[in-house]
Write a protein that holds these residues in place. Sequence first.
Motif, PDB file in Angstrom:
ATOM      1  N   ASP A  80      82.573  28.881  69.177  1.00  0.00           N
ATOM      2  CA  ASP A  80      83.029  29.204  67.824  1.00  0.00           C
ATOM      3  C   ASP A  80      83.621  30.608  67.734  1.00  0.00           C
ATOM      4  O   ASP A  80      83.982  31.055  66.641  1.00  0.00           O
ATOM      5  CB  ASP A  80      81.869  29.094  66.831  1.00  0.00           C
ATOM      6  CG  ASP A  80      81.356  27.671  66.715  1.00  0.00           C
ATOM      7  OD1 ASP A  80      82.159  26.750  66.926  1.00  0.00           O
ATOM      8  OD2 ASP A  80      80.156  27.484  66.418  1.00  0.00           O
ATOM      9  N   ARG A 107      86.508  33.400  69.167  1.00  0.00           N
ATOM     10  CA  ARG A 107      87.767  33.628  69.875  1.00  0.00           C
ATOM     11  C   ARG A 107      87.644  34.933  70.676  1.00  0.00           C
ATOM     12  O   ARG A 107      87.383  35.997  70.117  1.00  0.00           O
ATOM     13  CB  ARG A 107      88.927  33.719  68.887  1.00  0.00           C
ATOM     14  CG  ARG A 107      90.274  34.116  69.474  1.00  0.00           C
ATOM     15  CD  ARG A 107      90.967  32.985  70.207  1.00  0.00           C
ATOM     16  NE  ARG A 107      91.222  31.847  69.350  1.00  0.00           N
ATOM     17  CZ  ARG A 107      92.350  31.668  68.664  1.00  0.00           C
ATOM     18  NH1 ARG A 107      93.314  32.582  68.714  1.00  0.00           N
ATOM     19  NH2 ARG A 107      92.523  30.575  67.929  1.00  0.00           N
ATOM     20  N   GLU A 142      86.349  31.882  65.347  1.00  0.00           N
ATOM     21  CA  GLU A 142      87.457  30.933  65.363  1.00  0.00           C
ATOM     22  C   GLU A 142      87.744  30.481  63.923  1.00  0.00           C
ATOM     23  O   GLU A 142      86.833  30.346  63.112  1.00  0.00           O
ATOM     24  CB  GLU A 142      87.122  29.713  66.217  1.00  0.00           C
ATOM     25  CG  GLU A 142      87.333  29.923  67.708  1.00  0.00           C
ATOM     26  CD  GLU A 142      88.795  29.947  68.102  1.00  0.00           C
ATOM     27  OE1 GLU A 142      89.656  29.874  67.206  1.00  0.00           O
ATOM     28  OE2 GLU A 142      89.081  30.053  69.315  1.00  0.00           O
ATOM     29  N   ASP A 172      88.299  27.652  62.383  1.00  0.00           N
ATOM     30  CA  ASP A 172      88.258  26.188  62.428  1.00  0.00           C
ATOM     31  C   ASP A 172      87.656  25.583  61.162  1.00  0.00           C
ATOM     32  O   ASP A 172      87.148  24.472  61.167  1.00  0.00           O
ATOM     33  CB  ASP A 172      87.484  25.711  63.661  1.00  0.00           C
ATOM     34  CG  ASP A 172      86.108  26.356  63.772  1.00  0.00           C
ATOM     35  OD1 ASP A 172      85.729  27.097  62.840  1.00  0.00           O
ATOM     36  OD2 ASP A 172      85.425  26.110  64.785  1.00  0.00           O
ATOM     37  N   THR A 173      87.694  26.339  60.080  1.00  0.00           N
ATOM     38  CA  THR A 173      87.198  25.827  58.798  1.00  0.00           C
ATOM     39  C   THR A 173      88.339  25.808  57.786  1.00  0.00           C
ATOM     40  O   THR A 173      89.254  26.639  57.841  1.00  0.00           O
ATOM     41  CB  THR A 173      86.051  26.700  58.261  1.00  0.00           C
ATOM     42  OG1 THR A 173      86.500  28.062  58.150  1.00  0.00           O
ATOM     43  CG2 THR A 173      84.852  26.657  59.203  1.00  0.00           C
ATOM     44  N   ASN A 219      92.033  31.700  61.390  1.00  0.00           N
ATOM     45  CA  ASN A 219      92.681  30.697  60.541  1.00  0.00           C
ATOM     46  C   ASN A 219      94.041  31.207  60.062  1.00  0.00           C
ATOM     47  O   ASN A 219      94.152  32.317  59.536  1.00  0.00           O
ATOM     48  CB  ASN A 219      91.790  30.373  59.341  1.00  0.00           C
ATOM     49  CG  ASN A 219      92.159  29.062  58.686  1.00  0.00           C
ATOM     50  OD1 ASN A 219      93.337  28.729  58.572  1.00  0.00           O
ATOM     51  ND2 ASN A 219      91.161  28.313  58.252  1.00  0.00           N
TER      52      ASN A 219
END
Length: 447
Positions: free
Chosen positions: A295, A297, A327, A329-330, A366
């Motif tokens: 999770d 980067r 990351e 990713d949401t 993001n």
Amino acid sequence: MSNDIKIRKGLDIKLKGEAEKLISAAPRSKFFAIKPTDFHGVTPKMVVKEGATVKAGDTIFYSKSSERVKFVSPVSGTIQEIRRGAKRRILEVVISADATDTFKDFGQKDVSKMSAEQIKEHLLESGCWPFVKQRPYDIVANPEDTPKAIFISGMATAPLAADVEFILEKRKEDFQAGIDAISKLTTGKTHLSVDKRSASFFDQVKGVTLHKVSGPHPAGNVGVQIHHIDPVNAGERVWVINPEDVAIIGSLFKTGHFDATRVFAVAGTEAPKAQYYRFKLGSNIQDIVGNISEDVRIISGDVLTGTKISNEGFVGFYDNTLTLIPEGDTYRMFGWLPFKDNNIPSMSKTSLSWLFPNRKYKVNTNLNGEERSLVVTGEMEQVFPMDIYPMQLLKECMVFNIEKMENLGIYEVAPEDFALIDYVNTSKLEAQAIVRDALDLMIKEVG
């Protein structure tokens, strides 16, 4: 001699996770790697095979286009693996390191008694030449050229970037020795730019033209400094060297060894301990920061221009920062609403962050949107402190119009100069990639 440069356009992105001003020695990595992908445009020609034993400073490969440009091992050990990608392209040469380094001896040198050609040959033979990059094109310099000037940026303004003055505080003599050597490689001046707000040993460096720079990012970019001091025109060459690499070059002349040790800033909100560490170029990430969640980067470099790497990856050749952030990713439902989330630093008034100019933010990767078929007039120009029209230049780069690219200033720019445009532009264009492709075309067509 001192000259002031004030940069007015740009943007300081204030992030949480700054590295504490504390230097520790990182555990020695078991594996190191030298990556041809770090050297744009270089096609490697291997001189060692898997299983070969090497010393620190032994040649691993050289450039196929110039056999004089050699790339050497940062440590002593055994060639563990030559990793290849598509079409057998070499991606990494992995070295299993000895417990302690054995150095190839290049001999101590007295710079004052050496000619420019002798210094150049010493840098080429020792593997220090790849530290010298050229503008235009942002590639390893051609040793057949003589630059009109050499530029060194002694400041960094990118988010969470390493403090150059701090990491070189204990290497004053090495830095001066490096300056004494590289200054002989140009018929012009050696320019050193420093932060106007600070006072450091850089102010006492001899043999340079000192420039005091102030303003927001990208004031620390060497390309911006070149533009305001001595712009590059068609047919001209200037050379660029990172200040940490100047110190490594100075150490080479003093000791006769290629010592690839550098102080790195490990930064970001997800860093196990955000501080400075001393380790060698090409070190394995896992040995430095441990096992990191998927999770997170991991970026070799800063958040605007760095390269994403895995936990099993290796530090980049030119980097002095490791950045770890969440990351992205949401999904943010109704993320465009100004009162939805004030934790995104933005130039747009759709985020209320503009009301809190001194707040530091925890950010993720993001993009908050995808590429869009629109261009907001004047948006790019707000953060681009060169006398160049960035939007028009990008348009011509996208259609590979060489004549118009030349007229609009392609020779003056490098991908990193467009990093803030990547960040602020509503179109979500990958400006750095567009500029890199255009520069590659210029190399091929113009040379």
